[in-house]
Enzyme design. Sequence first.
Site, mmCIF file in Angstrom:
data_model
loop_
_atom_site.group_PDB
_atom_site.id
_atom_site.type_symbol
_atom_site.label_atom_id
_atom_site.label_comp_id
_atom_site.label_asym_id
_atom_site.label_seq_id
_atom_site.Cartn_x
_atom_site.Cartn_y
_atom_site.Cartn_z
ATOM 1 N N GLY A 188 0.767 -1.237 0.000
ATOM 2 C CA GLY A 188 0.000 0.000 0.000
ATOM 3 C C GLY A 188 0.801 1.292 0.000
ATOM 4 N N ASP A 189 2.091 1.215 0.349
ATOM 5 C CA ASP A 189 2.946 2.413 0.327
ATOM 6 C C ASP A 189 4.326 1.978 -0.175
ATOM 7 O OD1 ASP A 189 3.907 4.961 0.596
ATOM 8 O OD2 ASP A 189 3.978 4.962 2.779
ATOM 9 N N LEU A 190 4.323 1.327 -1.331
ATOM 10 C CA LEU A 190 5.500 0.598 -1.796
ATOM 11 C C LEU A 190 6.424 1.486 -2.620
ATOM 12 C CD1 LEU A 190 6.621 -2.233 -1.412
ATOM 13 C CD2 LEU A 190 5.614 -2.874 -3.596
ATOM 14 N N TRP A 191 7.002 2.471 -1.953
ATOM 15 C CA TRP A 191 8.044 3.251 -2.600
ATOM 16 C C TRP A 191 9.395 2.688 -2.150
ATOM 17 C CZ3 TRP A 191 11.458 7.135 -0.461
ATOM 18 C CH2 TRP A 191 11.349 7.283 0.924
ATOM 19 N N ASN A 194 10.687 2.075 1.454
ATOM 20 C CA ASN A 194 10.086 1.041 2.284
ATOM 21 C C ASN A 194 10.483 -0.365 1.841
ATOM 22 O OD1 ASN A 194 8.828 2.919 3.889
ATOM 23 N ND2 ASN A 194 6.896 2.869 2.758
#
Length: 284
Positions: A188-191, A194
């Site tokens: 969901g916040d896969l930059w 991370n």
Amino acid sequence: MTVRAEVVARLTGRAVSGERPLSGALAEVTLDDGRVVVVKRSGAPGAARAEAAGLRWLAAAGSVRVPVVHGHEEGWLVIDRVPPGRPGPEAAVRFGRDLATLHAAGAPAFGAAPPDGPVDAYIGLAPMRNEPGTDWPRWYAGQRVLPYLRRAVDEGTLRSGEAAVVERLCERLPELAGPAEPPARLHGDLWSGNVLWAADGHVRLIDPAAHGGHRETDLAMLRLFGCPFPEQVLEGYQEVAPLTDGWAERVGVHQLFPLLVHAVLFGRGYAEQALSVARSALAG
């Protein structure tokens, strides 16, 4: 003993032998048996609970690795430290395969929160509501894109006339979204920040905004903010779960939500990127 050390001792059951602050919110704490844990402090209500639940939900898929979660309490989260390594093509292919398996583990619905996770969660420092839906285009527009579009306009980051471009894209999402797919289990916040390349050659994922969503969203975010060896990650993913035709043309659609989140948090430059991808998707 500091409050941080007391929290670590309670959640790990070990005495603390040392502390090393990394930032205002992060610190490494050494336990009396030599292990090192990372302690994160958040003032946002429910953030530590959401992150812990998300990490455990990702771990339950048995694919991409995450740090062991020792627990959380009153805004504190304690997880294992990940010994750092270097990115490499073999690790990237492995990560792609594992990410495909994670997505395939599924979710009860689009927008479903992890078990024990709150409905009102976060993506980074921004609020993110996990309101379940059954139709991805309608859910993505109503629960992800439009709330941040309205906030960007209210705060003056986007002009009201510019918002019409994004609103038109939302109206056309049923035809732009591609073939229907079941809800995937998303980080969901896969930059890239991370994605930790660990010393053992396996990727570890941290700081999730985990929920049920479309699998192409995680992949689009990886491309948006730059991940080492992106073609190898994609190669590994396609080996396990080939993407449907037209996925490359849909990348901008899936990048719209994180771009609007960044526009609200960090300003006009990201708003212009959001407008650009919306225009490109509509033109395509």
